[in-house]
Design a protein around this motif. Structure first.
Motif, mmCIF file in Angstrom:
data_model
loop_
_atom_site.group_PDB
_atom_site.id
_atom_site.type_symbol
_atom_site.label_atom_id
_atom_site.label_comp_id
_atom_site.label_asym_id
_atom_site.label_seq_id
_atom_site.Cartn_x
_atom_site.Cartn_y
_atom_site.Cartn_z
ATOM 1 N N TRP A 81 -74.276 -18.446 32.228
ATOM 2 C CA TRP A 81 -73.861 -18.355 34.175
ATOM 3 C C TRP A 81 -72.676 -17.631 34.299
ATOM 4 O O TRP A 81 -72.618 -16.557 34.612
ATOM 5 C CB TRP A 81 -74.779 -19.806 34.902
ATOM 6 N N LEU A 82 -71.815 -18.257 33.428
ATOM 7 C CA LEU A 82 -70.643 -17.832 33.535
ATOM 8 C C LEU A 82 -69.939 -16.550 33.222
ATOM 9 O O LEU A 82 -68.499 -15.529 33.351
ATOM 10 C CB LEU A 82 -69.544 -19.109 33.140
ATOM 11 N N ALA A 83 -70.285 -16.289 32.253
ATOM 12 C CA ALA A 83 -70.633 -15.291 30.942
ATOM 13 C C ALA A 83 -70.975 -13.816 32.348
ATOM 14 O O ALA A 83 -70.521 -13.049 32.548
ATOM 15 C CB ALA A 83 -71.003 -14.987 29.814
ATOM 16 N N VAL A 104 -66.932 -15.092 47.572
ATOM 17 C CA VAL A 104 -68.449 -15.611 46.917
ATOM 18 C C VAL A 104 -69.030 -16.742 47.547
ATOM 19 O O VAL A 104 -68.326 -18.293 47.637
ATOM 20 C CB VAL A 104 -68.494 -16.169 45.597
ATOM 21 N N GLN A 105 -70.448 -16.694 47.997
ATOM 22 C CA GLN A 105 -70.803 -17.675 48.620
ATOM 23 C C GLN A 105 -71.809 -19.014 47.381
ATOM 24 O O GLN A 105 -72.359 -17.790 46.958
ATOM 25 C CB GLN A 105 -72.111 -17.744 49.390
ATOM 26 N N ILE A 106 -71.519 -20.647 47.158
ATOM 27 C CA ILE A 106 -72.389 -20.620 46.223
ATOM 28 C C ILE A 106 -71.930 -22.239 46.975
ATOM 29 O O ILE A 106 -71.946 -23.152 47.912
ATOM 30 C CB ILE A 106 -71.094 -20.690 44.939
ATOM 31 N N GLY A 107 -73.049 -22.603 45.961
ATOM 32 C CA GLY A 107 -73.404 -24.517 46.529
ATOM 33 C C GLY A 107 -72.522 -25.208 44.810
ATOM 34 O O GLY A 107 -72.085 -24.511 44.356
ATOM 35 N N GLN A 111 -69.469 -24.611 42.295
ATOM 36 C CA GLN A 111 -68.596 -24.732 42.982
ATOM 37 C C GLN A 111 -67.319 -25.092 42.194
ATOM 38 O O GLN A 111 -66.107 -23.395 41.618
ATOM 39 C CB GLN A 111 -68.807 -24.449 43.902
ATOM 40 N N ALA A 112 -67.251 -25.847 41.353
ATOM 41 C CA ALA A 112 -66.342 -25.635 40.542
ATOM 42 C C ALA A 112 -65.671 -25.192 39.237
ATOM 43 O O ALA A 112 -64.495 -24.372 38.854
ATOM 44 C CB ALA A 112 -65.766 -27.377 39.664
ATOM 45 N N SER A 113 -66.607 -24.246 38.465
ATOM 46 C CA SER A 113 -66.287 -23.777 37.090
ATOM 47 C C SER A 113 -66.210 -22.032 38.243
ATOM 48 O O SER A 113 -65.250 -21.454 37.238
ATOM 49 C CB SER A 113 -67.938 -23.657 37.142
ATOM 50 N N LEU A 158 -66.094 -19.273 48.483
ATOM 51 C CA LEU A 158 -64.520 -18.852 48.020
ATOM 52 C C LEU A 158 -64.245 -17.136 48.534
ATOM 53 O O LEU A 158 -65.037 -16.069 47.712
ATOM 54 C CB LEU A 158 -65.121 -18.839 46.346
ATOM 55 N N MET A 159 -62.558 -17.199 48.691
ATOM 56 C CA MET A 159 -62.692 -16.190 49.070
ATOM 57 C C MET A 159 -61.399 -16.007 48.184
ATOM 58 O O MET A 159 -60.271 -16.759 47.878
ATOM 59 C CB MET A 159 -61.750 -16.118 50.271
ATOM 60 N N PHE A 160 -60.967 -14.684 47.415
ATOM 61 C CA PHE A 160 -59.972 -14.444 46.564
ATOM 62 C C PHE A 160 -59.052 -13.350 47.625
ATOM 63 O O PHE A 160 -60.105 -11.841 47.975
ATOM 64 C CB PHE A 160 -60.329 -14.194 45.194
ATOM 65 N N SER A 161 -58.098 -12.667 46.650
ATOM 66 C CA SER A 161 -57.454 -11.415 47.652
ATOM 67 C C SER A 161 -58.079 -10.757 46.270
ATOM 68 O O SER A 161 -57.742 -11.345 45.612
ATOM 69 C CB SER A 161 -56.675 -11.471 48.319
ATOM 70 N N LYS A 162 -57.702 -9.223 45.938
ATOM 71 C CA LYS A 162 -56.806 -8.652 45.222
ATOM 72 C C LYS A 162 -55.590 -8.558 44.586
ATOM 73 O O LYS A 162 -54.936 -8.813 43.314
ATOM 74 C CB LYS A 162 -57.296 -7.390 44.757
#
Length: 421
Positions: A81-83, A104-107, A111-113, A158-162
């Motif tokens: 999944w992570l790959a 990225v919406q996640i359960g 979420q931690a990974s 999860l929100m990340f900026s570039k």
């Protein structure tokens, strides 16, 4: 009618060419792009044309719950999944503008990974928020006498900026009712000597006034002018809002109360600043029968915040097409020119996603997934299908050049060519 759909499959190639030639700038006239194909292929192909141009990415990938209904590997294998996510997040990052952001919406399953993975792809310094949203799934625990854990009632986004230099507009939430203006104390406990000056014959020994001297004295005069010229005809709130509407200027007021306290005016509010808890935002969509459909309210709030009125929003786990629907609703509401790109590989692309976009252009109002009017909008989207790796291999055949000998020798292999059917 403002919306006309032409299916060029019913016409010959010459008609298609003449139709497309009528556009001076086809890309400029295109409101959205729908890509039917595997998203890592699509993201690779998009780099040359859209690299550094996407303002907002929203994705709702498979949660790795072990369900068989997803087309990607989704059977509790964290490494697989992570790959899968790592490749796509890296490609998505390259498409973002320097001021762009990804959501990225996640359960809880990953979420931690996922947070650690995104720290690696985007940089820990570019993590902005973990937004909490309500999960739109009914609990089945009521039928059991005991449970192993509490039902999960939320997802994370999860929100990340570039870039760590990216700044975003304040995110506002409309209040159910407008809050009237009020008066609050002009004195503050922070201690700056330069902010202590005389007003109404008072000068603090400690602390400071809220505003600098010039602004504070101007606010005192502004309130005196209101009392002299306008107080008989309108309330202070009415005067403030009228001046704001006519002049575009936010007035400041300072007064001394009957108790001798120096106060400043807090204007009426129709909104409040949002935090990272969005439990009041609807997340479960009801336009289609797609089991994991998201609501346009959630995606629209994200797109409107980051992409604003003319930005490009990308969703490469497009599902039922909520992101395009949300962007179209935003444009219809404020006349914006936002655009979208959707990528989806599932068979529901033809049966659910594409027809949904066509219907949204036709109708402004929906109820239980059914158009309620014919208030259409002018809308043009491009539809592209990417051949899968498997299709490409199946379509390869060996063609013998004319005059070649039937017997194939190893040193003559260069005389043969691979062709797509």
């Amino acid at each position: 009618h403002p919306y006309v759909m032409v299916d060029t499959a019913f016409f010959d190639g010459d008609f298609k060419a003449r139709l497309l030639a009528t556009f001076d700038d086809l890309d400029g006239a295109t409101d959205g792009v729908l890509i039917h194909g595997e998203n890592s292929q699509a993201l690779n192909l998009m780099q040359a044309k859209y690299g550094g141009q996407v303002k907002c990415i929203y994705i709702d990938p498979p949660y790795n719950t072990g369900s068989d209904e997803f087309l990607y590997k989704d059977n509790y294998q964290h490494s697989s999944w992570l790959a899968m996510m790592s490749d796509r997040l890296s490609l998505g990052r390259r498409l973002l503008t320097c001021a762009g952001a990804i959501f990225v919406q996640i359960g809880d399953e990953e979420q931690a990974s996922l947070k650690l993975l995104m720290d690696d792809v985007f940089g820990e310094q570019n993590f902005r928020n973990t937004i909490v949203v309500r999960r739109g799934i009914k609990s089945v625990q009521a039928q059991f006498d005991d449970i192993t854990a509490l039902a999960v009632g939320h997802d994370k986004v999860l929100m990340f900026s570039k870039s760590d230099r990216a700044r975003f507009p304040k995110l506002l939430e409309m209040l159910p009712e407008s809050e009237p203006g009020k008066w609050d104390t002009f004195w503050r406990g922070t201690d700056r000597k330069t902010m202590r000056y005389e007003i109404f014959g008072l000068k603090p020994d400690t602390g400071q006034w809220r505003w600098k001297e010039e602004r504070g004295l101007e606010a005192k005069v502004a309130y005196e002018e209101y009392l002299t010229k306008y107080a008989q005809d309108m309330s202070l709130d009415e005067y403030y809002l009228l001046h704001l509407a006519e002049v575009g200027e936010k007035l400041n007021f300072v007064r001394q109360s009957e108790d001798g306290v120096v106060q400043y005016y807090v204007p009426p509010r129709e909104y409040k600043l949002m935090s990272d808890v969005w439990l009041g935002v609807r997340t479960r969509g009801d336009v289609t029968d797609f089991t994991t459909e998201k609501h346009t309210e959630l995606v629209g709030k994200i797109s409107n915040w980051i992409a604003e009125e003319d930005g490009l929003t990308l969703d490469f786990f497009a599902g039922s097409g909520t992101t395009a629907h949300a962007v179209m609703e935003l444009n219809r509401g404020d006349g914006g020119t936002r655009k979208y790109i959707l990528v989806e590989m599932g068979g529901h692309f033809e049966m659910v996603l594409k027809p949904r976009i066509q219907k949204v252009a036709f109708s402004a109002n929906w109820k239980d997934g059914v158009p309620q009017d014919r208030d259409g909008q002018s809308h043009t989207f491009k539809y592209q299908r990417i051949e899968s790796y498997e299709d490409a291999l199946n379509n390869i055949r060996v063609r013998r050049p004319e005059g070649a000998q039937r017997r194939l020798l190893y040193d003559e292999f260069d005389d043969y060519q691979l062709h797509y059917m």
